[in-house]
Design a protein around this motif. Structure first.
Motif, PDB file in Angstrom:
ATOM      1  N   GLY A  55       0.874  -1.221  -0.042  1.00 53.29           N
ATOM      2  CA  GLY A  55       0.178  -0.101   0.105  1.00 53.29           C
ATOM      3  C   GLY A  55       0.900   1.313  -0.017  1.00 53.29           C
ATOM      4  N   ALA A  56       1.928   1.127   0.892  1.00 60.25           N
ATOM      5  CA  ALA A  56       2.797   2.387   0.816  1.00 60.25           C
ATOM      6  C   ALA A  56       3.502   2.506  -0.475  1.00 60.25           C
ATOM      7  CB  ALA A  56       4.130   2.290   2.060  1.00 60.25           C
ATOM      8  N   GLY A  57       4.166   1.586  -1.052  1.00 60.79           N
ATOM      9  CA  GLY A  57       4.823   1.835  -2.176  1.00 60.79           C
ATOM     10  C   GLY A  57       4.068   2.152  -3.454  1.00 60.79           C
ATOM     11  N   ALA A  58       2.858   1.359  -3.613  1.00 59.51           N
ATOM     12  CA  ALA A  58       2.065   1.677  -4.797  1.00 59.51           C
ATOM     13  C   ALA A  58       1.354   2.925  -4.669  1.00 59.51           C
ATOM     14  CB  ALA A  58       1.005   0.456  -4.664  1.00 59.51           C
ATOM     15  N   GLY A  59       0.924   3.252  -3.720  1.00 59.46           N
ATOM     16  CA  GLY A  59      -0.110   4.586  -3.356  1.00 59.46           C
ATOM     17  C   GLY A  59       0.931   5.651  -3.294  1.00 59.46           C
ATOM     18  N   TYR A  60       2.064   5.556  -2.897  1.00 61.28           N
ATOM     19  CA  TYR A  60       2.972   6.998  -2.532  1.00 61.28           C
ATOM     20  C   TYR A  60       4.365   6.809  -3.043  1.00 61.28           C
ATOM     21  CZ  TYR A  60      -1.078   7.954   0.433  1.00 61.28           C
ATOM     22  OH  TYR A  60      -2.340   8.270   0.723  1.00 61.28           O
ATOM     23  N   GLY A  61       4.801   5.874  -3.780  1.00 58.29           N
ATOM     24  CA  GLY A  61       5.999   5.504  -4.320  1.00 58.29           C
ATOM     25  C   GLY A  61       6.983   5.404  -3.184  1.00 58.29           C
ATOM     26  N   TYR A  62       8.076   6.018  -3.190  1.00 59.99           N
ATOM     27  CA  TYR A  62       9.264   5.920  -2.192  1.00 59.99           C
ATOM     28  C   TYR A  62       9.217   6.822  -1.089  1.00 59.99           C
ATOM     29  CZ  TYR A  62      11.332   4.001  -6.412  1.00 59.99           C
ATOM     30  OH  TYR A  62      11.489   3.225  -7.558  1.00 59.99           O
ATOM     31  N   LYS A  63       7.865   7.730  -0.840  1.00 57.49           N
ATOM     32  CA  LYS A  63       7.743   8.709  -0.002  1.00 57.49           C
ATOM     33  C   LYS A  63       7.532   8.294   1.269  1.00 57.49           C
ATOM     34  CE  LYS A  63       5.769  12.113  -3.205  1.00 57.49           C
ATOM     35  NZ  LYS A  63       4.509  12.940  -3.511  1.00 57.49           N
ATOM     36  N   LEU A  64       7.318   6.998   1.656  1.00 56.04           N
ATOM     37  CA  LEU A  64       7.058   6.521   3.158  1.00 56.04           C
ATOM     38  C   LEU A  64       8.209   5.666   3.492  1.00 56.04           C
ATOM     39  CD1 LEU A  64       3.054   5.883   3.230  1.00 56.04           C
ATOM     40  CD2 LEU A  64       4.600   7.718   4.012  1.00 56.04           C
ATOM     41  N   LEU A  65       9.277   5.423   2.573  1.00 55.75           N
ATOM     42  CA  LEU A  65      10.440   4.672   3.068  1.00 55.75           C
ATOM     43  C   LEU A  65      10.960   5.129   4.428  1.00 55.75           C
ATOM     44  CD1 LEU A  65      12.448   4.027  -0.185  1.00 55.75           C
ATOM     45  CD2 LEU A  65      11.456   2.295   1.323  1.00 55.75           C
ATOM     46  N   TRP A  66      10.899   6.452   4.655  1.00 59.50           N
ATOM     47  CA  TRP A  66      11.519   6.910   5.880  1.00 59.50           C
ATOM     48  C   TRP A  66      10.875   6.409   7.357  1.00 59.50           C
ATOM     49  CZ3 TRP A  66       8.843   9.727   9.537  1.00 59.50           C
ATOM     50  CH2 TRP A  66       7.627  10.142   9.304  1.00 59.50           C
ATOM     51  N   VAL A  67       9.639   6.154   6.775  1.00 60.24           N
ATOM     52  CA  VAL A  67       9.009   5.545   8.013  1.00 60.24           C
ATOM     53  C   VAL A  67       9.231   4.165   8.278  1.00 60.24           C
ATOM     54  CG1 VAL A  67       6.532   4.589   8.871  1.00 60.24           C
ATOM     55  CG2 VAL A  67       6.591   6.880   7.441  1.00 60.24           C
ATOM     56  N   VAL A  68       9.629   3.241   7.294  1.00 65.24           N
ATOM     57  CA  VAL A  68      10.258   1.964   7.447  1.00 65.24           C
ATOM     58  C   VAL A  68      11.584   1.985   8.189  1.00 65.24           C
ATOM     59  CG1 VAL A  68      10.882  -0.008   6.304  1.00 65.24           C
ATOM     60  CG2 VAL A  68       8.823   1.085   5.238  1.00 65.24           C
ATOM     61  N   LEU A  69      12.243   2.918   7.820  1.00 65.71           N
ATOM     62  CA  LEU A  69      13.656   3.187   8.430  1.00 65.71           C
ATOM     63  C   LEU A  69      13.335   3.438   9.733  1.00 65.71           C
ATOM     64  CD1 LEU A  69      16.580   3.320   8.363  1.00 65.71           C
ATOM     65  CD2 LEU A  69      16.561   5.609   7.784  1.00 65.71           C
ATOM     66  N   ALA A  70      12.512   4.388  10.239  1.00 59.61           N
ATOM     67  CA  ALA A  70      12.277   4.982  11.616  1.00 59.61           C
ATOM     68  C   ALA A  70      11.936   3.799  12.569  1.00 59.61           C
ATOM     69  CB  ALA A  70      11.364   5.963  11.811  1.00 59.61           C
ATOM     70  N   ALA A  71      10.829   3.014  11.799  1.00 59.36           N
ATOM     71  CA  ALA A  71      10.096   1.946  12.735  1.00 59.36           C
ATOM     72  C   ALA A  71      11.374   0.819  12.725  1.00 59.36           C
ATOM     73  CB  ALA A  71       9.140   1.339  11.829  1.00 59.36           C
ATOM     74  N   ASN A  72      12.137   0.593  11.961  1.00 60.80           N
ATOM     75  CA  ASN A  72      13.271  -0.427  12.032  1.00 60.80           C
ATOM     76  C   ASN A  72      14.125   0.030  13.103  1.00 60.80           C
ATOM     77  OD1 ASN A  72      15.882  -1.833  10.811  1.00 60.80           O
ATOM     78  ND2 ASN A  72      13.987  -3.210  10.817  1.00 60.80           N
ATOM     79  N   LEU A  73      14.376   1.173  13.331  1.00 59.62           N
ATOM     80  CA  LEU A  73      15.455   1.649  14.349  1.00 59.62           C
ATOM     81  C   LEU A  73      14.748   1.551  15.346  1.00 59.62           C
ATOM     82  CD1 LEU A  73      16.874   4.999  12.580  1.00 59.62           C
ATOM     83  CD2 LEU A  73      17.999   2.652  12.992  1.00 59.62           C
TER      84      LEU A  73
END
Length: 433
Positions: A55-73
């Motif tokens: 949903g993140a990639g299809a709907g917003y491209g690469y814009k929510l990758l920072w959320v994945v990084l923050a969540a992983n940290l």
């Protein structure tokens, strides 16, 4: 589970671990203690991640990758603290909660944690079944049956101790990683935009916020925080502070490695969805649609790799979820039920979802939102115990580590509050509906 802590290891391995803890230098010493974080990392690559990341990639491209990084940290930090608590106290988080909180608080925590465990298993079980259904053309109910049998068979490895289970789970994690590594060679990735999305926080609209909270819920998992403390509590028993310090050091390194791999897999999921679907197929938000759309866009190999990783993810995470559910029940209310009964109980919501005809991917995404709302329970409890010198002694967290953990918990609690505000139909300032 904990009563078999010493099983599944050869005498040679036990002797080598004792020598390392005693201070003897040994090449590859860390790998002797490798395993708990690998098992916990499966929770960060479960089918719920597929649903939110697509949903993140299809709907917003690469814009929510920072959320994945923050969540992983945040996940790295809390899994490291959970492992530390288990090593130092010899008790898991549920047991510490039962011993230190009042009975009403303990019961409330248990109920919330059980709901979270069932939401977890809903995503994991449905994901594995959906992958089998799509790959082999079976009815979804057949895929659910096969997933149930396979996960129960893998759970039987635990009778031989933790080493056999770690090997099986580690192999499934390697398969997931290999599938997504292959996907990166096939997908037409815009690496410049991916780097910008990774380093530039942005929240395009209210739907993006819902997906972001789902990503947090799918990445920082309540049952994984409980489980990690249990996986380390009896793994290498020692009362010597210097040896405990070495164990904590090995554990921290393992957490960084295992969760870095999990984080890269999650980023690869978003990148693949952004590369394949965002331009021209932004409406793709379901796993089934993603699979059928991948074949004409990237070829049959990419679609097969996607489903193979989904099946491995669903099976392995369902096994780990059952282990965590057992630990939560034992820790909070001192009750142990047979593994087969635990599987039946946690599988029930998935069968209800299918029977009611609920959209599978929508159920997966909402299960992750439930997990995000339940997440503060183990996060706050973990911080309460980890900072107390009377429980942790010299290993109590303080200074920058404590403040970073408080900041991480605050971010999660804040996102949950905004999501509830939005769910009530109230406008979120600064966000476009």
């Amino acid at each position: 589970m904990n009563s078999r802590a010493g099983q599944g290891m050869s005498d040679r391995t036990r002797s080598a671990m004792a020598e390392v803890l005693a201070g003897s230098p040994r090449r590859g010493a860390m790998w002797l203690f490798f395993g708990p974080a690998v098992i916990a990392s499966v929770a960060y690559m479960d089918p719920g991640n597929y649903a939110t990341n697509i949903g993140a990639g299809a709907g917003y491209g690469y814009k929510l990758l920072w959320v994945v990084l923050a969540a992983n940290l945040i996940a790295m930090l809390f899994q490291g603290i959970s492992a530390r608590v288990g090593i130092v106290t010899g008790k898991n988080l549920a047991e510490l909660s039962r011993e230190n909180f009042s009975k009403p608080v303990t019961i409330a925590m248990w109920i919330v944690s059980e709901i979270a465990a069932m939401a977890t298993d809903l995503a994991e079980f449905l994901g594995g079944a959906l992958g089998l259904s799509l790959l082999f053309g079976w009815p979804l109910i057949w895929g659910m049956g096969v997933t149930a049998v396979v996960t129960y068979a893998i759970l039987m490895f635990e009778r031989g101790g933790f080493r056999p289970m770690e090997i099986v789970i580690g192999a499934l994690v390697a398969l997931i990683g290999a599938c997504y590594l292959a996907e990166m060679f096939v997908a037409p990735v815009d690496w410049g935009s991916a780097l910008a999305g990774l380093t530039t926080p942005t929240m395009p609209d209210a739907r993006a916020l819902t997906i972001a909270v789902g990503i947090i819920g799918a990445t920082v998992m309540p049952h994984a925080i409980f489980l990690h403390s249990g996986l380390t509590q009896h793994r290498a028993l020692t009362s010597d502070p210097a040896q405990k310090a070495r164990l904590v050091s090995f554990s921290n390194r393992e957490v960084i490695i295992a969760l870095a791999v999990a984080g890269m897999v999650n980023m690869a999921m978003v990148i693949m969805a952004a590369s394949a679907f965002h331009q021209g197929h932004a409406e793709v938000a379901e796993i089934e649609t993603a699979y059928h759309t991948l074949t004409p866009l990237l070829g049959g190999f990419a679609a097969a790799a996607f489903l193979t990783s989904l099946i491995a993810s669903g099976i392995s995470s369902s096994v780990v979820g059952t282990m965590a559910g057992q630990m939560i029940m034992q820790g909070f209310i001192r009750r142990h039920i047979p593994v087969w009964l635990r599987r039946v109980i946690t599988m029930a919501p998935a069968f209800v979802v299918v029977w009611l005809g609920v959209n599978t991917t929508e159920a997966l995404v909402m299960s992750q939102v439930v997990l995000s709302i339940a997440l503060p329970v183990p996060m706050v409890a973990l911080l309460v115990f980890a900072r107390r010198p009377d429980i942790m002694g010299r290993f109590a967290i303080r200074g920058p580590v404590l403040w970073l953990a408080v900041l991480g918990a605050t971010v999660v609690l804040g996102l949950n509050f905004v999501l509830l505000w939005q769910s009530a139909g109230l406008p979120v300032p600064g966000l476009v509906e």
